[in-house]
Motif scaffolding. Sequence first.
Motif, PDB file in Angstrom:
ATOM      1  N   UNK A   1      28.949 -24.210 -15.158  1.00  0.00           N
ATOM      2  CA  UNK A   1      29.301 -22.844 -14.737  1.00  0.00           C
ATOM      3  C   UNK A   1      28.738 -21.812 -15.698  1.00  0.00           C
ATOM      4  N   UNK A   2      28.879 -22.058 -17.009  1.00  0.00           N
ATOM      5  CA  UNK A   2      28.355 -21.131 -18.016  1.00  0.00           C
ATOM      6  C   UNK A   2      26.838 -21.013 -17.906  1.00  0.00           C
ATOM      7  N   UNK A   3      26.168 -22.170 -17.690  1.00  0.00           N
ATOM      8  CA  UNK A   3      24.714 -22.145 -17.541  1.00  0.00           C
ATOM      9  C   UNK A   3      24.309 -21.334 -16.315  1.00  0.00           C
ATOM     10  N   UNK A   4      25.044 -21.510 -15.236  1.00  0.00           N
ATOM     11  CA  UNK A   4      24.759 -20.762 -14.013  1.00  0.00           C
ATOM     12  C   UNK A   4      24.941 -19.262 -14.217  1.00  0.00           C
ATOM     13  N   UNK A   5      26.039 -18.875 -14.885  1.00  0.00           N
ATOM     14  CA  UNK A   5      26.292 -17.466 -15.140  1.00  0.00           C
ATOM     15  C   UNK A   5      25.229 -16.869 -16.056  1.00  0.00           C
ATOM     16  N   UNK A   6      24.691 -17.695 -16.965  1.00  0.00           N
ATOM     17  CA  UNK A   6      23.664 -17.232 -17.900  1.00  0.00           C
ATOM     18  C   UNK A   6      22.265 -17.284 -17.290  1.00  0.00           C
ATOM     19  N   UNK A   7      22.176 -17.701 -16.014  1.00  0.00           N
ATOM     20  CA  UNK A   7      20.905 -17.786 -15.276  1.00  0.00           C
ATOM     21  C   UNK A   7      19.976 -18.842 -15.855  1.00  0.00           C
ATOM     22  N   UNK A   8      20.519 -19.860 -16.518  1.00  0.00           N
ATOM     23  CA  UNK A   8      19.701 -20.943 -17.063  1.00  0.00           C
ATOM     24  C   UNK A   8      19.220 -21.815 -15.906  1.00  0.00           C
ATOM     25  N   UNK A   9      17.916 -22.061 -15.787  1.00  0.00           N
ATOM     26  CA  UNK A   9      17.409 -22.871 -14.667  1.00  0.00           C
ATOM     27  C   UNK A   9      17.955 -24.297 -14.723  1.00  0.00           C
ATOM     28  N   UNK A  10      18.070 -24.948 -13.555  1.00  0.00           N
ATOM     29  CA  UNK A  10      18.561 -26.328 -13.530  1.00  0.00           C
ATOM     30  C   UNK A  10      17.556 -27.303 -14.127  1.00  0.00           C
ATOM     31  N   UNK A  11      16.311 -26.880 -14.237  1.00  0.00           N
ATOM     32  CA  UNK A  11      15.328 -27.732 -14.916  1.00  0.00           C
ATOM     33  C   UNK A  11      15.582 -27.766 -16.422  1.00  0.00           C
ATOM     34  N   UNK A  12      16.404 -26.819 -16.903  1.00  0.00           N
ATOM     35  CA  UNK A  12      16.734 -26.756 -18.331  1.00  0.00           C
ATOM     36  C   UNK A  12      18.091 -27.392 -18.605  1.00  0.00           C
ATOM     37  N   UNK A  13      19.116 -27.012 -17.828  1.00  0.00           N
ATOM     38  CA  UNK A  13      20.422 -27.683 -17.868  1.00  0.00           C
ATOM     39  C   UNK A  13      20.801 -27.988 -16.432  1.00  0.00           C
ATOM     40  N   UNK A  14      20.767 -29.273 -16.095  1.00  0.00           N
ATOM     41  CA  UNK A  14      21.053 -29.691 -14.726  1.00  0.00           C
ATOM     42  C   UNK A  14      22.538 -29.509 -14.433  1.00  0.00           C
ATOM     43  N   UNK A  15      22.849 -28.993 -13.265  1.00  0.00           N
ATOM     44  CA  UNK A  15      24.241 -28.855 -12.835  1.00  0.00           C
ATOM     45  C   UNK A  15      24.878 -30.235 -12.768  1.00  0.00           C
ATOM     46  N   UNK A  16      25.990 -30.428 -13.485  1.00  0.00           N
ATOM     47  CA  UNK A  16      26.560 -31.764 -13.544  1.00  0.00           C
ATOM     48  C   UNK A  16      28.081 -31.735 -13.627  1.00  0.00           C
ATOM     49  N   UNK A  17      28.700 -32.846 -13.193  1.00  0.00           N
ATOM     50  CA  UNK A  17      30.148 -33.008 -13.295  1.00  0.00           C
ATOM     51  C   UNK A  17      30.506 -34.302 -14.018  1.00  0.00           C
ATOM     52  N   UNK A  18      29.505 -35.146 -14.296  1.00  0.00           N
ATOM     53  CA  UNK A  18      29.717 -36.414 -14.989  1.00  0.00           C
ATOM     54  C   UNK A  18      28.991 -36.382 -16.325  1.00  0.00           C
ATOM     55  N   UNK A  19      29.729 -36.555 -17.422  1.00  0.00           N
ATOM     56  CA  UNK A  19      29.125 -36.496 -18.759  1.00  0.00           C
ATOM     57  C   UNK A  19      28.085 -37.600 -18.950  1.00  0.00           C
ATOM     58  N   UNK A  20      28.438 -38.835 -18.583  1.00  0.00           N
ATOM     59  CA  UNK A  20      27.515 -39.950 -18.811  1.00  0.00           C
ATOM     60  C   UNK A  20      26.242 -39.793 -17.979  1.00  0.00           C
ATOM     61  N   UNK A  21      26.374 -39.232 -16.763  1.00  0.00           N
ATOM     62  CA  UNK A  21      25.185 -38.999 -15.937  1.00  0.00           C
ATOM     63  C   UNK A  21      24.279 -37.955 -16.578  1.00  0.00           C
ATOM     64  N   UNK A  22      24.872 -36.919 -17.194  1.00  0.00           N
ATOM     65  CA  UNK A  22      24.067 -35.885 -17.842  1.00  0.00           C
ATOM     66  C   UNK A  22      23.367 -36.418 -19.081  1.00  0.00           C
ATOM     67  N   UNK A  23      24.040 -37.318 -19.821  1.00  0.00           N
ATOM     68  CA  UNK A  23      23.396 -37.951 -20.975  1.00  0.00           C
ATOM     69  C   UNK A  23      22.148 -38.689 -20.507  1.00  0.00           C
ATOM     70  N   UNK A  24      22.273 -39.460 -19.418  1.00  0.00           N
ATOM     71  CA  UNK A  24      21.133 -40.210 -18.878  1.00  0.00           C
ATOM     72  C   UNK A  24      20.015 -39.263 -18.456  1.00  0.00           C
ATOM     73  N   UNK A  25      20.382 -38.081 -17.909  1.00  0.00           N
ATOM     74  CA  UNK A  25      19.362 -37.117 -17.479  1.00  0.00           C
ATOM     75  C   UNK A  25      18.605 -36.562 -18.680  1.00  0.00           C
ATOM     76  N   UNK A  26      19.318 -36.173 -19.745  1.00  0.00           N
ATOM     77  CA  UNK A  26      18.640 -35.676 -20.950  1.00  0.00           C
ATOM     78  C   UNK A  26      17.706 -36.746 -21.519  1.00  0.00           C
ATOM     79  N   UNK A  27      18.136 -38.009 -21.468  1.00  0.00           N
ATOM     80  CA  UNK A  27      17.283 -39.097 -21.958  1.00  0.00           C
ATOM     81  C   UNK A  27      16.035 -39.235 -21.101  1.00  0.00           C
TER      82      UNK A  27
END
Length: 733
Positions: A95-121
């Motif tokens: 939500x904070x990333x969305x409000x700050x207009x950060x693109x999803x290619x930079x911080x992907x919209x996520x609800x699962x912590x472990x899934x986001x870790x895998x995405x950053x990797x």
Amino acid sequence: MNKVIKKTASYLIIATLIFTAFAGLQFVSTTEAQAASYPTGYPNTYKNTGNYANDIIGVAKTQVGYRENSVGTKYGYWYTPSFVGMPWCAMFVSWCANQAKVPQSTIKKYASCSTQVAWFKSIGRWHNSKYYGGNYTPKKGDVVFYRDGGSSAVSTHTGILVGLNGNYLDVIEGNATNESVTHYTTNAARSLGNKYVIGYGEPKYGQAVTEEKEPTSYENWQVNVDALLLREKSSTSSDKLESIGFGEMLEVTKFTLAGGYLWGYTNYKNKAGWCALNYCDYINGSVNGKYYQLPPKITSSKITVCVKDTKKISVTNSLGATYSSSDKSIATVSKKGKVTGVKAGEVTIKCKTQTGSVSCKVTVIKPHINKTSAISCIGDTVTLKVVGATKTVKWSSSNKKVATVNSAGKVKGISKGTVTITAKMDSLKYTSKIKVYKYPKTYENFTTAKSVSLKNAYQGKKNLLTIPKNKAIKVTEVKYSDTLTWGKTKYSSKTGWVSLNDCKYENGSFMGKAMKVKPYLALTSKKMYLSNTFALEVKSASASPSYASLDKKIATIDKKGVVTGTKKGTTYVTATVGKTVLKCKVEVDNPVISDTTVVLLKDKTKTLKVTGGSGTITWKSSNTAVAVVNEQGVVTAKKFGEATVTAVRNGITLKCTVKVYDPKLSTSKLTLKAGESKEITVKQSTGATPKWSTSAKSIVKVSNGKVTAIKAGTATITCVVDGVKLTCEVVVK
């Protein structure tokens, strides 16, 4: 670690999605509905600069202090309405990333912590923490990931890094302490070498993009009910202009308060009018730098506080709140609504916000003992306390052979007699006179908690008289029904039975054994729909019940006794009070549709409704050429034929067969010779018996559709079927 990092179990959020219903949202149609009950405060007042790292932190800081309630959060609802009550640390970052207009290619919209870790990797932007062998120094704007026990490969919590404070992580996290947004600067579990810090996602913010300033001439609000009415004026009795659907975004340019509603002026489908924002969620924006919210509400209009004691006044929708006391010599109030008693008396505390004001009447009392006198039996106890005590109370007995008292004020009868119990708090002294009797062997003492009826018999229907509230009665016999405990007593020369559930037990026994009132359930069975709730109420409980469900797949029950239907079926929920286990049968049914078969004539309509369940309903027709259905379940017949209309709610598909009829005659014109006959048939009708008639019996006659010519001339044959009038012109030569 459980005390410092909120155990979110975010990694389970995907697995549980298909079982998650819309929690706590109430939907109605055509009228102003109940407002969503999850918190919508703490608007984002930060102005983006285009520097993504600075902006995501700036947005996060505006949210510090936001707290979830029993329904959920605005971050979960923003992510997707069905996630309103899910663990929300990851959705807060998104939500904070969305409000700050950060693109999803930079911080992907996520609800699962472990899934986001895998995405950053996967994109090469992951760094292990120092504890797990990494040498990366985290920096402002990074996303921090934690574990909460178990494998270091599974992340269960996340936050936004503000920077480093020496060896500590300066971080803002959602769903942290007390289920709130919290800013940590020197927390031991949030340090560079702590084993609970797994690592960091390093967003590739790249070149900053200059953002346009947020609009200052309107606010964005999102509708959170099925149908919000746009009205001509700011009144519930004003003319209706349009119905606005669930999830629609509104641009509001003017505001006014009327009839307990915050009204917003908006334009929808080229129609301008007013709608009640009580049924919308504030998203962002402002009008001339001022943010509008709902009128303030106070949880209690009256409270009691002791001298030198404090109590917090809770006000919702309290944007820009300021507090004041009508008499500071009696009670003061802090900037955050904390009231402190100064001396005995009454005072009014007022809270003024940007959208109105509320007040609370405060009664300040001096500390005092709860009972200045009491009776007890040998072996029985009476609990005394100093109401409003601000310091440690020391208790003493004038005669320990008659009664003793412990440090908590519990007095125990030892032998027959009278004793004075003294409570000291610094220089203040409070006393209570206790009379101790031997055990009565054949009765118990009760006090009526309200006016009760003295019945002629156990479970009797005839009232002998009414015993007023706060009257002492002696019970000589006890019997139990399914739900009530009955006591036999004598009052005002009349002997009968009273419900002891409406009385307060004082003391006494039957042959030395106390016979307390049995607890019971207000409901022993309940039929409900999927995802709906009800509260299991325990009556006459001597202690707080514990709750359980025998089949959580069918129904769950929380620690407050709120039952939620989760799957069609039958099970039991239980409430345990001491050694007593009470059961309630719960039958959960899927949502149902109002009609399973509908017969319509062409161009006619029928409104279908779904009862039970929660959330939006998806409507669909199998053959739109025959019948169509809109979002409100209104079916419109198009042409002769049959179609199936389906409604999907909570994953359950409900069906209604729609049969459309369009009666017609086999011919609209006949030419006959005198004495000749021909038959006219009816097509595309429901099969109802037609009614035939002729305009000129001397020229033609008709019977069951058979037309017979009599003599030369012209006549009209009329057929009425399914409420439709059909005609055929007949020419006889």
